[in-house]
Design a protein around this motif. Structure first.
Motif, PDB file in Angstrom:
ATOM      1  N   ILE A 226     -34.056  39.286  57.721  1.00  0.00           N
ATOM      2  CA  ILE A 226     -32.933  38.404  57.407  1.00  0.00           C
ATOM      3  C   ILE A 226     -33.445  37.004  57.076  1.00  0.00           C
ATOM      4  N   ILE A 227     -34.420  36.530  57.887  1.00  0.00           N
ATOM      5  CA  ILE A 227     -34.926  35.167  57.687  1.00  0.00           C
ATOM      6  C   ILE A 227     -35.591  35.039  56.328  1.00  0.00           C
ATOM      7  N   ILE A 228     -36.449  36.014  56.015  1.00  0.00           N
ATOM      8  CA  ILE A 228     -37.152  35.941  54.725  1.00  0.00           C
ATOM      9  C   ILE A 228     -36.140  36.009  53.572  1.00  0.00           C
ATOM     10  N   THR A 229     -35.133  36.874  53.729  1.00  0.00           N
ATOM     11  CA  THR A 229     -34.106  36.975  52.692  1.00  0.00           C
ATOM     12  C   THR A 229     -33.450  35.624  52.451  1.00  0.00           C
ATOM     13  N   HIS A 230     -33.122  34.934  53.544  1.00  0.00           N
ATOM     14  CA  HIS A 230     -32.438  33.656  53.386  1.00  0.00           C
ATOM     15  C   HIS A 230     -33.355  32.574  52.841  1.00  0.00           C
ATOM     16  N   ILE A 231     -34.640  32.643  53.207  1.00  0.00           N
ATOM     17  CA  ILE A 231     -35.591  31.709  52.593  1.00  0.00           C
ATOM     18  C   ILE A 231     -35.637  31.945  51.095  1.00  0.00           C
ATOM     19  N   GLY A 232     -35.630  33.229  50.730  1.00  0.00           N
ATOM     20  CA  GLY A 232     -35.601  33.583  49.306  1.00  0.00           C
ATOM     21  C   GLY A 232     -34.382  33.003  48.630  1.00  0.00           C
ATOM     22  N   LEU A 233     -33.231  33.067  49.307  1.00  0.00           N
ATOM     23  CA  LEU A 233     -32.004  32.516  48.736  1.00  0.00           C
ATOM     24  C   LEU A 233     -32.141  31.018  48.527  1.00  0.00           C
ATOM     25  N   LEU A 234     -32.749  30.327  49.538  1.00  0.00           N
ATOM     26  CA  LEU A 234     -32.982  28.878  49.388  1.00  0.00           C
ATOM     27  C   LEU A 234     -33.834  28.610  48.159  1.00  0.00           C
ATOM     28  N   LEU A 235     -34.857  29.458  47.994  1.00  0.00           N
ATOM     29  CA  LEU A 235     -35.723  29.295  46.816  1.00  0.00           C
ATOM     30  C   LEU A 235     -34.922  29.472  45.541  1.00  0.00           C
ATOM     31  N   PHE A 236     -33.944  30.384  45.570  1.00  0.00           N
ATOM     32  CA  PHE A 236     -33.092  30.591  44.397  1.00  0.00           C
ATOM     33  C   PHE A 236     -32.348  29.313  44.045  1.00  0.00           C
ATOM     34  N   PHE A 237     -31.831  28.649  45.085  1.00  0.00           N
ATOM     35  CA  PHE A 237     -31.128  27.387  44.831  1.00  0.00           C
ATOM     36  C   PHE A 237     -32.064  26.375  44.190  1.00  0.00           C
ATOM     37  N   ILE A 238     -33.287  26.319  44.734  1.00  0.00           N
ATOM     38  CA  ILE A 238     -34.239  25.355  44.199  1.00  0.00           C
ATOM     39  C   ILE A 238     -34.575  25.693  42.750  1.00  0.00           C
ATOM     40  N   SER A 239     -34.786  27.000  42.500  1.00  0.00           N
ATOM     41  CA  SER A 239     -35.128  27.348  41.109  1.00  0.00           C
ATOM     42  C   SER A 239     -33.964  27.047  40.173  1.00  0.00           C
ATOM     43  N   ALA A 240     -32.743  27.311  40.656  1.00  0.00           N
ATOM     44  CA  ALA A 240     -31.578  27.014  39.819  1.00  0.00           C
ATOM     45  C   ALA A 240     -31.574  25.534  39.468  1.00  0.00           C
ATOM     46  N   PHE A 241     -31.885  24.697  40.486  1.00  0.00           N
ATOM     47  CA  PHE A 241     -31.893  23.250  40.286  1.00  0.00           C
ATOM     48  C   PHE A 241     -32.953  22.860  39.262  1.00  0.00           C
ATOM     49  N   VAL A 242     -34.148  23.360  39.473  1.00  0.00           N
ATOM     50  CA  VAL A 242     -35.263  22.999  38.583  1.00  0.00           C
ATOM     51  C   VAL A 242     -34.973  23.451  37.154  1.00  0.00           C
ATOM     52  N   ILE A 243     -34.481  24.678  37.023  1.00  0.00           N
ATOM     53  CA  ILE A 243     -34.249  25.207  35.681  1.00  0.00           C
ATOM     54  C   ILE A 243     -33.097  24.464  35.010  1.00  0.00           C
ATOM     55  N   PHE A 244     -32.058  24.181  35.790  1.00  0.00           N
ATOM     56  CA  PHE A 244     -30.907  23.488  35.231  1.00  0.00           C
ATOM     57  C   PHE A 244     -31.318  22.125  34.668  1.00  0.00           C
TER      58      PHE A 244
END
Lengths: 636, 216, 367
Positions: free
Chosen positions: C89-107
């Protein structure tokens, strides 16, 4: 231009032939009925290039009949029989009612009697064809998006009738015609033709070079001084030219062109017109003539030999790549004949009936019966799927039809696994319902046309795409299974006859299916993102299809988090997973309805209605459940 | 620690809100010519459609559409013709029914597209008309520039006039060229001679109806 | 502080945000059918908030995602239980945080453009889809040095200086989407290469690429005093001005981006399914010439893009000219965080996998 070598030589002669200018060749009148051959097995497996794929005539016949009439057979006779009649003796099919017109307004508008079965014949439509053209012209001006169902249908009808009428001239080169009559016995023997007077286009075309030679030295400018008999070669050559300009760009491309590297195939007429100088083309044109003759004479043995000669002649000229496709012909005929999806669907349906029956007579043998029905259906389903992969040589899921088949297959498999573990009917219920429903919907999509179309460039041979579509389909399957178990859970929850242990086991299966659904949808979406990144350079673009997958993920995340935060209980989870199926349906084919026009005639509006109807039924079901829950609580 | 975290989050949040302001740039443009004669005359067309399955094509297709200067041309379809969608370079294709079946299309090309005379001569060759240099000159000289109803300069070229063969089935052609600023419209009707003759009226009707979409 | 974080980490917020996101995604999809992808995306997904019927504010996906991001960070601080059995669960949520960061960077860090080349043609510039620039260069120079201003936010009265050439251009009128006419009722001397005399503003198109801007400009420092020019985005010619007898050229054109290399199209190939117009494959054979002058041959085909530093070039479309010459259009994406979504996806998947395995273990132990 240069391809028309035959024409090139003749064109020179035309300046003075106005006196023998023949009328446009009219459809041939053949008074006798053809005797026909009794077996068309050899004809069936001849190859034709259609919609970008080389396929057996068997499939071609089914597809065009389906396209015309919405059915794959005509008058309970196999499609190939009808196609043979159309190709070899077209006028015998003029009265066949094969054109489906759903909207009674169209026959009324073109002034023909409305048919109860909504099927019309070519002879009927021919009289109103001018009107159809007029309507089609009007409809074609409307933007695809704004076309009404009737307009789509008018256009479909228009193109179908045109396509049909193009088929009625396919073998006209094989029939004797007044245009090629030779009254002079001398000329007949000079041309080394059999001793008769009536000849066909092909008979004369094969002697074109002899005729040409005869005319060498004849002074064109003194045509008036020629005797009637001397003019015959001019007349014949002129008529050859007339006919060849009249019959071209025809469908039914059964003859590969002479350039091996070039994958273009031609209809017999186009092959004659363009590449008649080639010996192979001459041979194959002659074989088609022979097929026609033997079909009329009813000589089965000759017909079969000719067909197999034709087949080997065509195959000897194919490139390696084409050869590979042609090799799958026997699989395809087997697939067509087997009708596996229909049988699998019936078996699933029976299994469901057995399930219902088991409430009346709870006997253990019913359980094994239902289980074997489901398993047998599954095996047929797998065979059909494997055949499709073998025929098309590509990953199994590339169009909506295939997604239904594949999701159905996966759901049945999940159901079988559940049943093997728990043996409490739940798996059988899942398998039979999913299998039956999805194959039924797939059947509806298959009714739109060929289910084995070629792929567009982006979709072609791509690892990410294949994995993406397969994973996401498994995700859909997981969600759908969860939805069905959700129903079961609610029913068990409300009825007193189920034990708590059963309820818990159902719940565990529900969670399992839902988790599988979430995980695979998520994985599939990510793979889709990777694919999009590979081909368009962006991972995510808020495209409708992408959004659809996202909706499933968000919805599942909502119910799982709400459950984790104790905002809802297991009852709420079951309700959530039932609603999830609606979300899945939306993502799966609902979004496709947004771009109406891609493949929409008649059925698409049916899909929209079906989708809304389905959502309504589920909501009514849930309201019912809530009412029942409230009243039973009050009672307690 | 936690405070810092929140401050960072807020700072990032604010950063994301400000728009990038416009800039003043200087760059070197390097261009390798394709070839001296060929004029670049086409915008991207025929964007690859994505899958029906995935549907993601919509995004890229729209982007592609954005780069295409859309046809600024409108026309009135002659009543006996059927209009079908254009593809590739064709803006639109018309068909007429047998026995007078013809295929007529409007093609838009950038620039002067090879020159007026060169095009006419090429077409003469395409339908196998043999003309002596003298005859060719005479024919070209006989072509007159007219005006469409909205005043666009148009030249109609009728090849049936110079076809010596009397046979009605000879492949024939009629064409018109409209020279616009920066682009040329070609209207081409092909079919056999009798069909062309029978469709002459419709063809002229179409050609004279062509107008620029936006002009008022 | 902890209490605030705890409140911020509430699952109720998660569920509310997800519900908003659900509504936005569905709505945004339906809206696309009507208003097109670009507008729907701007309104629902790229905005912080928007107004329903101009009155009721509704959060946009951008703000919802920010709240969700904060919620997730806070949850990571107080809610998640850092134990081995929760590793998945923890790793999954870290992955989700990374998704937010990537969305930010790409945007914020990605740039899309395209480049269309004829065979044998080459260039070092790619063209924006719907951004425009006013560019000026000196004619006849061996190295064409272009000076450009982004024109999308031009205001009347603004002055653009080109000190290098001693020229400046004043914006008199700038229209974001307009039509050009060669006739005008007013007799006024306005210079334009294509003979345009008048511009008329029209509504902004829903598809941003369909907008053609235009404007009236005043040129200072040229040989001709009080020189007025009209520039229109849709015209094919550049307008010339003279200074000290030296010709300069001004154009309003789609914004150009500089590529760190010159790309030359050597060959474009297309295959169709036999007897149909349906394409089976397309590919472009190109030469990439680096600034050091090193030439490298690359084949770009569907699903097989060319990667060069931050740039990725994809086969996107093609055209065939009248003389049969082939044009290939490549889309060019400059993406700072191209690998981020891959990393995030991988993290989430690993997390889910670990979770699945741990669940399996738990079940076995229970039995």
């Amino acid at each position: 231009m240069k391809k028309k070598i035959l024409l090139g030589m003749i064109a020179v002669l035309l300046s003075f032939t106005s006196l023998v200018l023949a009328e446009v060749p009219c459809p041939l009148e053949r008074k006798d009925q053809p005797r026909k051959v009794s077996s068309l097995e050899s004809f069936k497996s001849l190859s034709v290039l259609h919609d970008g794929r080389i396929k057996p005539l068997d499939t071609y016949a089914r597809n065009i009949l389906l396209q015309f009439s919405g059915k794959r057979s005509f008058n309970r006779k196999p499609a190939i029989e009808w196609l043979a009649a159309l190709v070899f003796a077209p006028e015998t099919t003029w009265d066949d009612k094969i054109f489906l017109i759903n909207n009674p307004g169209i026959p009324m508008a073109i002034g023909i009697q409305v048919d109860q079965k909504r099927q019309y014949s070519f002879s009927q439509l021919q009289s109103g064809f001018e009107k159809i053209t007029e309507l089609a012209r009007a409809a074609s001006k409307v933007d695809d998006k704004d076309k009404s169902i009737v307009q789509h249908e008018v256009l479909r009808l228009y193109y179908n009738v045109l396509f049909y009428s193009n088929h009625t001239n396919l073998t006209s080169f094989a029939f004797p015609h007044p245009d090629f009559q030779i009254s002079s016995k001398d000329l007949v023997s000079k041309l080394d033709l059999p001793k008769q007077t009536g000849f066909s286009f092909l008979d004369i075309a094969l002697k074109a070079s002899l005729l040409q030679k005869m005319m060498e030295g004849v002074d064109i400018n003194q045509a008036e001084t020629l005797t009637e008999e001397d003019r015959i070669p001019f007349r014949l050559l002129n008529n050859l030219y007339q006919w060849s300009t009249y019959f071209n760009d025809l469908p039914f491309t059964v003859i590969p062109n002479i350039n091996k590297e070039d994958e273009v195939w031609l209809s017999p007429w186009d092959a004659i017109n363009n590449e008649f100088y080639d010996d192979n083309i001459r041979t194959e044109a002659r074989l088609w003539r022979d097929l026609t003759v033997y079909y009329w004479n009813g000589s089965q043995a000759d017909f079969d030999t000719t067909a197999s000669d034709l087949q080997s002649s065509v195959r000897s000229r194919l490139s390696k790549k084409e050869w590979k496709t042609v090799n799958q012909t026997s699989y395809e005929i087997f697939y067509n004949k087997g009708n596996f999806f229909l049988w699998a669907k019936l078996l699933y349906g029976f299994a469901f009936l057995v399930f219902l029956f088991s409430f009346l007579i709870p006997k253990p043998f019913l359980h094994s019966l239902a289980f074997s029905l489901v398993s047998f259906g599954f095996i047929l389903n797998v065979i059909a799927q494997a055949l499709r992969i073998a025929i098309l040589m590509r990953a199994p899921v590339t169009n909506l039809f295939e997604t239904f088949v594949f999701v159905g297959l996966t759901s049945v498999l999940i159901g079988i696994i559940i049943e093997l573990k728990h043996k409490k009917w739940l798996g059988i219920l899942v398998s039979s319902v999913c299998g039956f429903l999805f194959l039924m919907i797939a059947g509806k999509y298959a009714a739109e046309g060929d289910t084995m179309r070629m792929l567009m460039a982006v979709l072609n041979s791509n690892f990410w795409l294949a994995t993406h579509v397969i994973t996401i389909s498994i995700g859909y399957a997981g969600c759908c299974v969860a939805g069905i178990i959700g129903h079961m859970y609610l029913i068990q929850y409300l009825s007193s006859s189920f034990k708590k242990k059963d309820l818990e086991s159902t719940y565990r299966n529900l969670m399992g299916a839902l988790n599988l659904g979430l995980m695979m949808t998520f994985l599939g979406t990510i793979l889709g993102g990777i694919w999009a990144d590979q081909s368009w350079g962006r991972f995510w673009g808020w495209d409708p299809k992408e959004n659809g997958a996202l909706l499933i993920i968000i919805w599942t995340a909502i119910i799982l988090h709400a459950k984790a935060g104790r905002l809802i209980g297991s009852f709420g989870l079951a309700v959530g997973s039932i609603l999830n199926v609606i979300v899945v349906m939306w993502a799966w084919f609902g979004v496709n309805l947004l771009n109406i026009g891609l493949h929409s005639y008649g059925f698409t509006s049916g899909v929209a209605k079906g989708l809304i109807g389905y959502a309504l039924i589920e909501i009514i079901f849930l309201i019912g459940v809530f009412i029942k829950l409230k009243t039973s609580k009050n009672r307690r | 620690m936690k405070n810092i975290l929140i401050v960072v989050v807020l700072a990032v949040c604010l950063m994301s809100c400000n728009n990038r302001s416009e800039e003043n740039r200087s760059y070197e443009e390097i261009h390798i010519e394709a070839s001296k004669q060929v004029k670049k005359n086409s915008e991207p067309q025929g964007s690859m459609k994505g899958s029906a399955k995935k549907g993601s094509s919509k995004g890229s297709e729209q982007i592609m559409k954005g780069t295409v200067t859309t046809s600024p041309v409108s026309w009135v379809v002659p009543s006996v013709w059927l209009e079908t969608k254009g593809s590739g370079m064709r803006l639109v294709t018309f068909k007429a029914e047998p026995p007078n079946s013809i295929d007529c299309s409007i093609i838009s090309l950038g620039g002067i597209a090879g020159g007026f005379e060169a095009n006419v001569i090429r077409w003469i060759g395409q339908i196998n008309i043999q003309l002596t240099g003298e005859e060719q000159k005479k024919f070209l000289g006989s072509l007159k520039e007219e005006k469409t109803t909205t005043g666009l300069p148009v030249t109609v070229v009728d090849f049936t006039d110079i076809q010596k063969e009397k046979n009605d089935m000879t492949p024939s052609m009629m064409a018109a060229i409209i020279q616009l600023e920066g682009k040329t419209l070609f209207i081409k009707m092909t079919g056999d001679k009798s069909a062309i003759v029978n469709n002459k009226g419709s063809f002229k009707e179409l050609v004279y109806s062509i107008s620029l979409l936006k002009s008022k | 502080m902890i209490r605030i974080i705890k409140n911020l980490a509430s699952l109720k917020i998660t569920v509310t945000c997800l519900s908003f996101l659900f509504i936005l995604t569905l709505w945004g999809t339906l809206d696309q059918a009507q208003n097109g992808l670009y507008l729907a995306q701007e309104k629902f997904f790229n905005s912080l908030f928007f107004m329903i019927k101009g009155v009721i504010p509704f959060p946009g996906a951008r703000s919802v995602l920010w709240v969700l991001f904060i919620n997730l960070i806070c949850a990571a601080r107080v809610r998640l239980i850092y134990q081995w059995k929760q590793a998945g669960i923890i790793i999954t949520h870290i992955g989700l945080l990374l998704f937010f960061i990537s969305a930010f960077v790409i945007f914020h860090g990605s740039l899309e453009s395209n480049i269309t080349l004829a065979e044998q043609e080459g260039s070092n510039l790619s063209t924006a889809y719907h951004k425009w620039e006013l560019s000026l260069w000196k004619l006849g120079e061996e190295k064409k040095q272009v000076l450009a201003f982004d024109s999308d936010h031009f205001q009347s009265g603004q002055k653009l200086d080109f000190p290098k050439y001693g020229l400046s251009i004043g914006v008199k009128k700038y229209l974001r989407n307009c039509e050009a006419y060669r006739t005008s009722d007013v007799e006024e001397h306005i210079h334009n290469a294509s003979g345009i005399k008048r511009l008329e503003s029209i509504d902004i198109n829903t598809e941003p690429g369909r907008n053609f801007p235009g404007g009236i400009f005043e040129v200072y420092g040229a040989d001709e005093k009080d020189l007025k020019i009209i520039l229109y985005g849709g015209e094919g010619k550049a307008t010339a001005i003279q200074k000290n007898g030296v010709p300069y050229v001004v154009r309003l054109r789609r914004k150009r981006y500089i590529l760190p290399f010159v790309i030359k199209l050597k060959d474009f190939r297309k295959e169709t399914h036999p007897n149909t117009q349906m394409a089976r494959s397309y590919e472009s054979l190109v030469d990439i010439i680096s600034p050091e002058g090193i030439t490298r041959e690359v084949l770009i085909s569907m699903n097989k893009p060319l990667r060069y530093k931050d740039f990725t070039l994809y086969q996107s479309s093609y055209a065939i000219g009248q003389e049969g010459q082939e044009f290939s259009t490549l889309s060019v994406v400059k993406n700072a965080g191209r690998l981020l979504p891959y990393i995030s996806s991988l993290t989430v998947c690993v997390g889910l996998l670990i979770h699945l395995i741990l669940m399996g273990f738990k079940k076995k132990r229970r039995k």
